[in-house]
Enzyme design. Sequence first.
Site, PDB file in Angstrom:
ATOM      1  N   LYS A  14       0.837  -1.206   0.000  1.00  0.00           N
ATOM      2  CA  LYS A  14       0.000   0.000   0.000  1.00  0.00           C
ATOM      3  C   LYS A  14       0.870   1.253   0.000  1.00  0.00           C
ATOM      4  O   LYS A  14       0.593   2.213  -0.736  1.00  0.00           O
ATOM      5  CB  LYS A  14      -0.948   0.000   1.203  1.00  0.00           C
ATOM      6  CG  LYS A  14      -2.079  -0.996   1.090  1.00  0.00           C
ATOM      7  CD  LYS A  14      -2.937  -0.990   2.338  1.00  0.00           C
ATOM      8  CE  LYS A  14      -4.057  -2.013   2.250  1.00  0.00           C
ATOM      9  NZ  LYS A  14      -4.903  -1.999   3.464  1.00  0.00           N
TER      10      LYS A  14
ATOM     11  N   ALA B  64      -0.756   1.120   5.814  1.00  0.00           N
ATOM     12  CA  ALA B  64      -0.977   0.288   6.995  1.00  0.00           C
ATOM     13  C   ALA B  64      -2.038  -0.758   6.690  1.00  0.00           C
ATOM     14  O   ALA B  64      -2.866  -0.571   5.791  1.00  0.00           O
ATOM     15  CB  ALA B  64      -1.398   1.138   8.192  1.00  0.00           C
ATOM     16  N   ASP B  65      -1.993  -1.833   7.427  1.00  0.00           N
ATOM     17  CA  ASP B  65      -3.039  -2.839   7.325  1.00  0.00           C
ATOM     18  C   ASP B  65      -3.198  -3.521   8.674  1.00  0.00           C
ATOM     19  O   ASP B  65      -2.237  -3.631   9.446  1.00  0.00           O
ATOM     20  CB  ASP B  65      -2.719  -3.879   6.246  1.00  0.00           C
ATOM     21  CG  ASP B  65      -3.981  -4.598   5.793  1.00  0.00           C
ATOM     22  OD1 ASP B  65      -4.750  -3.975   5.039  1.00  0.00           O
ATOM     23  OD2 ASP B  65      -4.219  -5.736   6.217  1.00  0.00           O
ATOM     24  N   THR B  66      -4.417  -3.959   8.952  1.00  0.00           N
ATOM     25  CA  THR B  66      -4.735  -4.643  10.210  1.00  0.00           C
ATOM     26  C   THR B  66      -5.444  -5.944   9.897  1.00  0.00           C
ATOM     27  O   THR B  66      -6.331  -5.982   9.047  1.00  0.00           O
ATOM     28  CB  THR B  66      -5.651  -3.759  11.083  1.00  0.00           C
ATOM     29  OG1 THR B  66      -4.975  -2.532  11.360  1.00  0.00           O
ATOM     30  CG2 THR B  66      -6.005  -4.452  12.400  1.00  0.00           C
TER      31      THR B  66
END
Length: 187
Positions: A50, A67-69
């Site tokens: 990203k 960011a990623d969760t």
Amino acid sequence: MIALASASPRRRELLTQLQQDFILVKGDIDESLLEGETADQYVLRLAEQKAKAGYASQNSPLPTLGADTIVQVDDLVLGKPVDLADFKRMMGLLSGRSHWVKTAVAIATAQGIKSTTVATKVWFKALSEQEIFWYWNTGEPADKAGGYGIQGLAGQFVQRIDGSYFAVVGLPLYETAQLLQTLKDRQ
């Protein structure tokens, strides 16, 4: 000034708490889990991709944060629920036990990429069918990894956490501030 490659309103709010000026850019990528990829590898790859995609999308690129969760229970990665049946499956896996929420943050620049992953253990109370159905009908779970938002109505299901609350929301503030500091140290 940086660019934020995220559509998440929660990440925008959290980045504002760091008093960081930013613009929004697109960081659209294929978010499919690769065969043989661990949860840690997966979330880090998504954040880095990203950030890189957002950086590449700009004419005069600014340092770009991605960011990623994800939510992980046992060896399963829980994404966003596709329908009520999928949501009920997820809540059944989370109910009455602990799981991991992992958030990776990456910053892409002309010099490369810096990233980190934060893992937080979350304990859910045992959920009744009525609570699961009620929560689904609020509409809140639809766009959230693992089908819940700790900062919203599902906060009442969380018995405790061990780690970063802000990482569970979607952007670990301490670790993000440390990454942003590396940009300032270069200047």
